[in-house]
Scaffold this motif. Structure first.
Motif, mmCIF file in Angstrom:
data_model
loop_
_atom_site.group_PDB
_atom_site.id
_atom_site.type_symbol
_atom_site.label_atom_id
_atom_site.label_comp_id
_atom_site.label_asym_id
_atom_site.label_seq_id
_atom_site.Cartn_x
_atom_site.Cartn_y
_atom_site.Cartn_z
ATOM 1 N N THR A 63 8.877 -5.916 43.211
ATOM 2 C CA THR A 63 7.781 -4.954 43.323
ATOM 3 C C THR A 63 8.288 -3.560 42.974
ATOM 4 O OG1 THR A 63 6.048 -4.094 44.800
ATOM 5 C CG2 THR A 63 8.192 -4.560 45.797
ATOM 6 N N SER A 67 4.824 -0.538 49.525
ATOM 7 C CA SER A 67 3.452 -0.356 49.984
ATOM 8 C C SER A 67 2.426 -0.884 48.972
ATOM 9 C CB SER A 67 3.173 1.120 50.284
ATOM 10 O OG SER A 67 3.384 1.908 49.134
ATOM 11 N N ASP A 68 2.914 -1.491 47.886
ATOM 12 C CA ASP A 68 2.041 -2.062 46.866
ATOM 13 C C ASP A 68 1.137 -3.125 47.483
ATOM 14 O OD1 ASP A 68 1.445 -2.643 43.889
ATOM 15 O OD2 ASP A 68 2.015 -4.611 44.697
ATOM 16 N N GLU A 69 -0.104 -3.147 47.056
ATOM 17 C CA GLU A 69 -1.102 -4.080 47.592
ATOM 18 C C GLU A 69 -0.688 -5.541 47.412
ATOM 19 O OE1 GLU A 69 -5.526 -5.097 46.158
ATOM 20 O OE2 GLU A 69 -5.259 -2.995 46.748
ATOM 21 N N LYS A 70 -0.174 -5.875 46.236
ATOM 22 C CA LYS A 70 0.247 -7.262 45.982
ATOM 23 C C LYS A 70 1.447 -7.636 46.865
ATOM 24 C CE LYS A 70 -1.407 -7.818 41.253
ATOM 25 N NZ LYS A 70 -1.009 -8.124 39.871
ATOM 26 N N TYR A 71 2.369 -6.714 47.014
ATOM 27 C CA TYR A 71 3.543 -6.980 47.853
ATOM 28 C C TYR A 71 3.121 -7.190 49.308
ATOM 29 C CZ TYR A 71 7.964 -6.334 50.286
ATOM 30 O OH TYR A 71 9.055 -6.503 51.102
ATOM 31 N N GLN A 72 2.212 -6.354 49.782
ATOM 32 C CA GLN A 72 1.718 -6.490 51.161
ATOM 33 C C GLN A 72 0.986 -7.825 51.354
ATOM 34 O OE1 GLN A 72 2.305 -4.411 53.802
ATOM 35 N NE2 GLN A 72 3.689 -3.351 52.411
ATOM 36 N N ALA A 73 0.186 -8.200 50.380
ATOM 37 C CA ALA A 73 -0.524 -9.485 50.453
ATOM 38 C C ALA A 73 0.481 -10.631 50.502
ATOM 39 C CB ALA A 73 -1.468 -9.642 49.263
ATOM 40 N N SER A 76 1.984 -11.072 53.867
ATOM 41 C CA SER A 76 1.092 -11.709 54.844
ATOM 42 C C SER A 76 1.044 -13.223 54.622
ATOM 43 C CB SER A 76 -0.308 -11.095 54.805
ATOM 44 O OG SER A 76 -0.973 -11.417 53.615
ATOM 45 N N SER A 139 1.217 -12.893 40.327
ATOM 46 C CA SER A 139 0.251 -12.611 41.392
ATOM 47 C C SER A 139 0.807 -13.149 42.702
ATOM 48 C CB SER A 139 -1.079 -13.308 41.106
ATOM 49 O OG SER A 139 -1.606 -12.881 39.886
#
Length: 155
Positions: A63, A67-73, A76, A139
């Protein structure tokens, strides 16, 4: 029969040699070094001889930002695996181009930059204990698919 064998080899050989091997260094939160191509040996050195026989895998998460959205997803989805992770004998390695995620296994910023691509700012790859790339995605991989990735060990 020789012709059939030759034809089969023509189709199989390129697949065998096309496997990407990723040789990179990473460390744990205590600063101990590992390599993707010598993972079993490194694990045995740091954790004891019993790890020499464990077929470990590396799930590499690349990444540009923690704090990147894909990394956070992706995190989870990994969290949703819970204790199943132990059954899969996998370690998660973060390669971030802006900062080192020192809470687990991680690459240096320099290593992350060498592997990064503007076309693929987020990438997740599954490697075997010899550094061979088994799976690859641009992704986030959701928990059910991630479970399938980790269950299908290949050498």
């Amino acid at each position: 029969m020789k012709t059939l064998t030759f034809i089969v080899l023509l189709f199989i050989a390129p697949v065998l040699y096309a496997a990407e091997v990723l040789d990179m260094e990473f460390k744990d939160n205590r600063g101990k070094l590992y390599h993707t191509t010598t993972l079993s040996k490194d694990m045995a050195m740091h954790y004891g001889p019993a790890f020499a026989t464990v077929d470990m895998q590396v799930l590499l998460i690349q990444t540009n930002s923690l704090s990147d959205e894909k990394y956070q997803a992706q995190n989870s989805y990994l969290d949703a695996l819970g204790h199943e992770v132990e059954e899969f004998a996998v370690i998660f390695v973060t390669a971030c181009t802006q900062q080192e995620d020192i809470h687990g296994y991680y690459t240096s910023i320099e290593t992350a930059k060498k592997m990064s691509s503007e076309k693929r700012p987020f990438r997740i790859r599954l490697l075997n204990s010899k550094g061979v790339v088994l799976r690859d995605s641009s992704s986030p991989v959701k928990t059910p698919e991630l479970r399938r990735w980790l269950q299908q060990k290949k050498s």
